[in-house]
Design a protein around this motif. Sequence first.
Motif, short mmCIF file in Angstrom:
data_model
loop_
_atom_site.label_atom_id
_atom_site.label_comp_id
_atom_site.label_asym_id
_atom_site.label_seq_id
_atom_site.Cartn_x
_atom_site.Cartn_y
_atom_site.Cartn_z
N ALA A 11 -19.28 46.74 44.69
CA ALA A 11 -19.61 45.38 44.25
C ALA A 11 -20.22 45.33 42.85
O ALA A 11 -20.42 44.25 42.30
N GLU A 12 -20.48 46.48 42.26
CA GLU A 12 -21.15 46.51 40.96
C GLU A 12 -20.34 45.78 39.89
O GLU A 12 -20.88 45.00 39.12
N GLY A 13 -19.05 46.01 39.83
CA GLY A 13 -18.23 45.32 38.84
C GLY A 13 -18.22 43.82 39.04
O GLY A 13 -18.26 43.05 38.08
N GLN A 14 -18.20 43.40 40.29
CA GLN A 14 -18.21 41.97 40.59
C GLN A 14 -19.56 41.35 40.23
O GLN A 14 -19.62 40.20 39.83
N ARG A 15 -20.64 42.11 40.36
CA ARG A 15 -21.96 41.61 39.96
C ARG A 15 -21.94 41.29 38.47
O ARG A 15 -22.42 40.23 38.05
N ASN A 16 -21.38 42.18 37.69
CA ASN A 16 -21.28 41.94 36.25
C ASN A 16 -20.39 40.74 35.95
O ASN A 16 -20.70 39.93 35.07
N ASN A 17 -19.27 40.64 36.66
CA ASN A 17 -18.36 39.49 36.46
C ASN A 17 -19.07 38.18 36.80
O ASN A 17 -18.88 37.17 36.11
N LEU A 18 -19.85 38.20 37.87
CA LEU A 18 -20.58 36.99 38.27
C LEU A 18 -21.59 36.60 37.20
O LEU A 18 -21.71 35.42 36.84
N TYR A 19 -22.30 37.57 36.68
CA TYR A 19 -23.28 37.31 35.63
C TYR A 19 -22.62 36.64 34.42
O TYR A 19 -23.10 35.64 33.89
N ILE A 20 -21.49 37.18 34.00
CA ILE A 20 -20.77 36.63 32.84
C ILE A 20 -20.27 35.22 33.13
O ILE A 20 -20.39 34.31 32.31
N ALA A 21 -19.73 35.03 34.34
CA ALA A 21 -19.22 33.70 34.72
C ALA A 21 -20.36 32.68 34.76
O ALA A 21 -20.20 31.54 34.31
N LEU A 22 -21.51 33.08 35.28
CA LEU A 22 -22.66 32.17 35.30
C LEU A 22 -23.14 31.87 33.89
O LEU A 22 -23.45 30.72 33.57
N LEU A 23 -23.19 32.89 33.06
CA LEU A 23 -23.61 32.70 31.67
C LEU A 23 -22.69 31.72 30.94
O LEU A 23 -23.15 30.87 30.18
N ASN A 24 -21.40 31.81 31.23
CA ASN A 24 -20.41 30.94 30.59
C ASN A 24 -20.19 29.62 31.33
O ASN A 24 -19.37 28.81 30.90
N LYS A 25 -20.90 29.44 32.43
CA LYS A 25 -20.77 28.24 33.27
C LYS A 25 -19.31 27.99 33.67
O LYS A 25 -18.84 26.86 33.71
N ASP A 26 -18.62 29.09 33.98
CA ASP A 26 -17.21 29.06 34.36
C ASP A 26 -17.13 28.95 35.88
O ASP A 26 -17.11 29.96 36.59
#
Length: 111
Positions: A11-26
């Motif tokens: 799940a580590e890669g998905q954690r990073n993806n989630l962080y980026i998506a939240l940061l970008n409000k995507d």
Amino acid sequence: MYFEGSLPSWAEGQRNNLYIALLNKDEQSISNVLDDLQEIMQLPIDLVHPLAAWAQRLISNENDAIVFTNMEQSLKEHYINLLKRHITHHDYNELNSVLKEIISNPNSDNL
């Protein structure tokens, strides 16, 4: 779970993806990542002492928890046994000490 070290390594890669998506409000990317993390999203809420719940997550993910990734098997087994003993005896002071020791272990450099 990342902070605890109990996050499964898959799940580590998905954690990073989630962080980026939240940061970008995507919102679409957020939804996609959360769909991929359903196994984690479905985990029950903690109904026991938070330290016991944390320790139990480490025990449950002992073969995949990021905190154990670079740890020698004998040391990991030692920590797992200590966690189990302190949970059984409701010894939260000792449980706290062991959890702190696990996450500060030099072999846990991926946290």
